[in-house]
Design a protein around this motif. Structure first.
Motif, mmCIF file in Angstrom:
data_model
loop_
_atom_site.group_PDB
_atom_site.id
_atom_site.type_symbol
_atom_site.label_atom_id
_atom_site.label_comp_id
_atom_site.label_asym_id
_atom_site.label_seq_id
_atom_site.Cartn_x
_atom_site.Cartn_y
_atom_site.Cartn_z
ATOM 1 N N ILE A 149 0.835 -1.206 0.000
ATOM 2 C CA ILE A 149 0.000 0.000 0.000
ATOM 3 C C ILE A 149 0.869 1.255 0.000
ATOM 4 C CG2 ILE A 149 -1.695 1.343 1.298
ATOM 5 C CD1 ILE A 149 -2.854 -1.114 -0.066
ATOM 6 N N ALA A 150 1.873 1.287 0.876
ATOM 7 C CA ALA A 150 2.706 2.486 1.020
ATOM 8 C C ALA A 150 3.495 2.777 -0.249
ATOM 9 C CB ALA A 150 3.654 2.319 2.210
ATOM 10 N N PHE A 151 4.135 1.762 -0.816
ATOM 11 C CA PHE A 151 5.013 1.995 -1.958
ATOM 12 C C PHE A 151 4.267 2.003 -3.287
ATOM 13 C CE2 PHE A 151 8.049 0.963 1.305
ATOM 14 C CZ PHE A 151 9.102 1.830 1.027
ATOM 15 N N SER A 152 2.945 1.840 -3.242
ATOM 16 C CA SER A 152 2.139 2.061 -4.436
ATOM 17 C C SER A 152 1.924 3.550 -4.679
ATOM 18 C CB SER A 152 0.770 1.370 -4.293
ATOM 19 O OG SER A 152 0.923 -0.029 -4.210
ATOM 20 N N GLN A 153 2.172 4.357 -3.666
ATOM 21 C CA GLN A 153 2.017 5.802 -3.766
ATOM 22 C C GLN A 153 3.321 6.421 -4.252
ATOM 23 O OE1 GLN A 153 0.880 6.016 0.416
ATOM 24 N NE2 GLN A 153 -1.205 6.585 -0.153
ATOM 25 N N TRP A 154 3.220 7.333 -5.205
ATOM 26 C CA TRP A 154 4.420 7.867 -5.866
ATOM 27 C C TRP A 154 5.335 8.628 -4.917
ATOM 28 C CZ3 TRP A 154 5.588 12.975 -5.661
ATOM 29 C CH2 TRP A 154 4.548 13.861 -5.319
ATOM 30 N N PHE A 155 4.744 9.298 -3.894
ATOM 31 C CA PHE A 155 5.561 10.153 -3.029
ATOM 32 C C PHE A 155 6.358 9.365 -1.995
ATOM 33 C CE2 PHE A 155 1.322 9.896 -1.128
ATOM 34 C CZ PHE A 155 1.614 9.498 0.168
ATOM 35 N N THR A 156 5.952 8.120 -1.740
ATOM 36 C CA THR A 156 6.640 7.355 -0.695
ATOM 37 C C THR A 156 8.128 7.165 -0.987
ATOM 38 O OG1 THR A 156 4.626 6.200 -0.001
ATOM 39 C CG2 THR A 156 6.719 5.160 0.545
ATOM 40 N N PRO A 157 8.533 6.630 -2.155
ATOM 41 C CA PRO A 157 9.972 6.476 -2.391
ATOM 42 C C PRO A 157 10.718 7.803 -2.433
ATOM 43 C CG PRO A 157 8.737 6.034 -4.401
ATOM 44 C CD PRO A 157 7.734 6.121 -3.286
ATOM 45 N N VAL A 158 10.049 8.866 -2.907
ATOM 46 C CA VAL A 158 10.701 10.184 -2.962
ATOM 47 C C VAL A 158 11.033 10.668 -1.553
ATOM 48 C CG1 VAL A 158 10.425 12.609 -3.631
ATOM 49 C CG2 VAL A 158 9.552 10.799 -5.127
#
Length: 267
Positions: A149-158
Motif C-alpha cells: 500500500i505504502a510503496f504504491s504511492q508515488w511520493f513514498t519512495p521520494v
C-alpha cells in the motif's frame, strides 16, 4: 545533576541515545531485507514484534530515546548559539563535507524526524497501534500488505530516499561523534572511528534505498497483488496437471509446460 547541568553530560546523553538509535536503524534495515526474500518470513517477524509486552516496552523505550535525543539536540544548539553570540554570523570558508554535516545536524535531524512521522503513519499506526486498539481489519501483522500500500504511492519512495540521504549525513557525523563525546578522541582511534562510521552508515543507508526501490518496483508492477501472503484477497494457487504442451496464463507461474507436468495456476 551533572548529566543535565553540564554540557559534557548533555553530550554524553546524546551519545548514548544516538548509539541506541544507530543499533535500531541497523536492525530495521536488516529486518526490511527479509521482506525482499521471504514475504512469509517478514510477516512472521511482524507478528513476533506485534502488540506483545516486549514489543510495547521496546516501542516505549525507543520513543523515549528519540524524544530525549531531540530535546538534548535542541538544548545543545541553543547553548552553542548563546556561547557563540554574534560570531555565528561571521562569514567563513566553505567547510569539508563532514564539517557541513556537523554544522547542520539540527536541520538534518528535522528532515529525519519528518520522514519518521510519515513512516509511523504508514506502518506503526496501522500495525502496532491498530493491534493495540483491537482493529484487526486489515490484519495488522501483515507487514507485506502495508508495504504494498505504502510503496504504491508515488511520493513514498521520494520522501524515503530524501530521508535516507539526510540520515546518511546525520549518522556519518553522529556515529563517530558519539565516541568522541565518550572520550575516544585520540589521534589513533578518531580516524578509525570516522572510517567505521562512514562504512557502517553507507551500508545501512544503501540497504534502505535498495529495499525502497525493490518495494516500489514490485508495488507498481503489481507483483504483490496476486500473492496471497501480501494480498489476502488474492485467489490461492493449486497444483494441476498440464493436459497439453503450451503456456499457462496463471499469474503464479506463467511459464511453458510440457504435457503431464504439474504446474500451478489460479482457481
Amino acid at each position: 545533576m551533572w548529566l543535565i547541568s553540564s554540557s559534557v553530560g548533555r553530550k554524553l546523553i546524546m551519545a548514548i541515545t544516538g548509539a541506541c538509535l544507530v543499533l535500531f536503524v541497523t536492525f530495521h534495515a536488516l529486518m526490511n531485507g527479509v521482506a525482499i526474500f521471504s514475504p512469509e518470513g517478514y510477516n512472521a517477524v511482524c507478528a513476533f514484534l506485534g502488540a506483545n509486552w516486549y514489543a510495547l516496552l521496546a516501542s516505549a523505550g525507543l520513543g523515549a530515546l528519540f524524544i530525549i535525543h531531540i530535546l538534548y539536540a535542541l538544548w545543545l544548539t541553543v547553548q552553542n548559539r548563546k556561547a557563540r553570540g554574534n560570531d555565528r554570523y561571521c562569514v567563513v570558508s566553505k567547510p569539508p563535507q563532514v564539517e557541513w554535516a556537523s554544522q547542520n545536524m539540527l536541520v538534518l535531524g528535522i528532515v529525519v524526524v519528518a520522514f519518521l512521522v510519515l513512516h509511523m503513519i504508514q506502518f506503526w499506526a496501522k500495525m502496532q497501534l491498530a493491534e493495540i486498539l483491537g482493529n484487526h481489519e486489515p490484519d495488522p501483522q501483515n507487514g507485506m500488505y502495508f508495504i504494498n500500500i505504502a510503496f504504491s504511492q508515488w511520493f513514498t519512495p521520494v520522501v524515503y530516499i530524501i530521508g535516507f540521504v539526510a540520515l546518511w549525513f546525520h549518522m556519518t557525523h553522529g556515529f563517530w561523534s558519539m565516541f568522541q563525546s565518550a572520550g575516544w578522541d585520540n589521534d589513533t582511534w578518531l580516524p578509525r572511528l570516522k572510517c567505521i562510521s562512514s562504512w557502517w552508515t553507507s551500508i545501512v543507508v544503501f540497504l534502505f534505498i535498495a529495499e525502497a526501490v525493490v518495494f516500489t518496483v514490485n508495488a507498481h508492477n503489481g507483483n504483490y497483488d496476486n500473492c496471497p501472503v501480501v494480498n489476502p484477497g488474492a485467489a490461492p494457487c493449486e497444483a494441476v496437471i498440464c493436459e497439453g504442451a503450451g503456456c499457462t496464463d496463471g499469474p503464479c507461474n506463467g511459464h511453458c509446460a510440457n504435457a503431464g507436468e504439474i504446474v500451478e495456476v489460479f482457481n
